[in-house]
Design an enzyme around this catalytic site. Structure first.
Site, PDB file in Angstrom:
ATOM      1  N   ASP A 172       1.485  -1.271  -0.102  1.00 61.11           N
ATOM      2  CA  ASP A 172       0.061  -0.251  -0.085  1.00 61.11           C
ATOM      3  C   ASP A 172       1.212   0.942  -0.228  1.00 61.11           C
ATOM      4  OD1 ASP A 172      -2.625   1.802   0.507  1.00 61.11           O
ATOM      5  OD2 ASP A 172      -1.227   1.616   2.364  1.00 61.11           O
ATOM      6  N   ASP A 201      -1.720  -0.095   5.638  1.00 60.51           N
ATOM      7  CA  ASP A 201      -2.200   0.204   7.360  1.00 60.51           C
ATOM      8  C   ASP A 201      -3.958   0.305   7.437  1.00 60.51           C
ATOM      9  OD1 ASP A 201      -2.604   1.617   5.569  1.00 60.51           O
ATOM     10  OD2 ASP A 201      -2.045   3.155   6.657  1.00 60.51           O
ATOM     11  N   ASP A 258      -0.281   5.396   0.793  1.00 59.69           N
ATOM     12  CA  ASP A 258      -0.513   6.336   1.653  1.00 59.69           C
ATOM     13  C   ASP A 258      -0.648   5.635   3.276  1.00 59.69           C
ATOM     14  OD1 ASP A 258      -0.688   8.266  -0.696  1.00 59.69           O
ATOM     15  OD2 ASP A 258      -2.760   8.768   0.213  1.00 59.69           O
TER      16      ASP A 258
HETATM   17 MG   LIG Z   1      -1.853   2.879   3.160  1.00 61.41          MG
END
Ligand SMILES: [Mg+2]
Length: 253
Positions: free
Chosen positions: A12, A195, A14
């Site tokens: 991933d 995240d 961001d």
């Molecule tokens: Mg993310």
């Protein structure tokens, strides 16, 4: 990439490889160097569009690698620069047949999208160049929305309400896209890092899943215990945690 990598890493962006605040990956450089030394493949997997992710792939030196874009709605293959364009045209054609009230990115100007998001008009222009999914706003009544969603489902469209936008797609997830990439490269080992809850299935699918600490979100809750045993949870946030996890998981390779 001249030959298929033994290690394939799915990440991933961001809050994971990129810092939550300034989008920098500077703190991930030791881990990125380690992957380069191992000739591992790095596949970016994000909600970003092809137009947003291609410049990042270039800056990261990820030549010849596919990327998972638009939250897993599609894979951008390096030898198919037009990946997904017919998919988006098909999606827009179906939307035109559905009950009125949905205003998609394809119906908005760059400045309208910039006003609805924290993007500047130039970034909004890149976010608007869709290939596989259509985010937008519902502008009609609640009962109209129900009819719209039912009609969308009849056309096998998948609708997902996010924080800001209602997104229509053909329903694949980051994990579905990851499966396609794995079957193409058949790596010996896979690592996935994320995240947020939309990374969860990707982490479950990998040999090693990494939950990158994000102090700004609820994060990813515990997995069933047999899966949790394959999960590494970083102490540090974002690119620092990313790098620490890559160095730890590749120590014996
Ligand atoms: Mg993310």
């Amino acid at each position: 990439m001249t030959r298929a990598p033994d290690l394939l890493v799915f990440s991933d962006l961001d809050g994971t490889l990129l810092d939550h605040h300034d989008y920098s990956w500077a703190a991930a450089k030791p881990g990125l160097q380690r992957l380069s030394d191992l000739k591992a493949g790095l596949v970016l997997a994000s909600s970003k569009t092809a137009a947003e992710i291609l410049p990042l792939q270039q800056k990261l030196g990820l030549f010849g690698m596919p990327a998972i874009v638009e939250n897993g709605s599609g894979v951008l293959w390096p030898d198919q620069p037009d990946s997904g364009k017919t998919c988006y045209a098909k999606l827009r054609a179906i939307l035109a047949e559905l009950p009125k009230g949905f205003k998609g990115f394809g119906d908005m100007s760059d400045s309208e999208i910039a006003n609805l998001t924290d993007l500047d008009p130039q970034q909004a222009s890149l976010a608007r160049q869709r290939r596989f999914s259509e985010p937008g706003l519902w502008t009609g009544s609640n009962s109209g929305l129900e009819a719209f969603l039912a009609a969308a489902q009849e056309h096998r469209l998948h609708a997902r309400q996010g924080g800001r936008f209602l997104t229509l797609s053909f329903g694949t997830t980051k994990a579905d896209a990851m499966r396609d990439v794995i079957s193409h490269f058949t790596p010996r080992l896979t690592i996935a890092l994320g995240d947020a809850p939309n990374d969860r299935e990707m982490l479950e699918l990998a040999d090693h899943g990494v939950v990158v600490h994000n102090p700004h979100s609820a994060g990813i809750s515990q997995f069933p215990s047999d899966t949790e045993a394959r999960i590494l949870r970083t102490k540090q946030a974002g690119p620092q945690g990313w790098s620490d996890a890559i160095l730890a998981l590749t120590r014996d390779l």
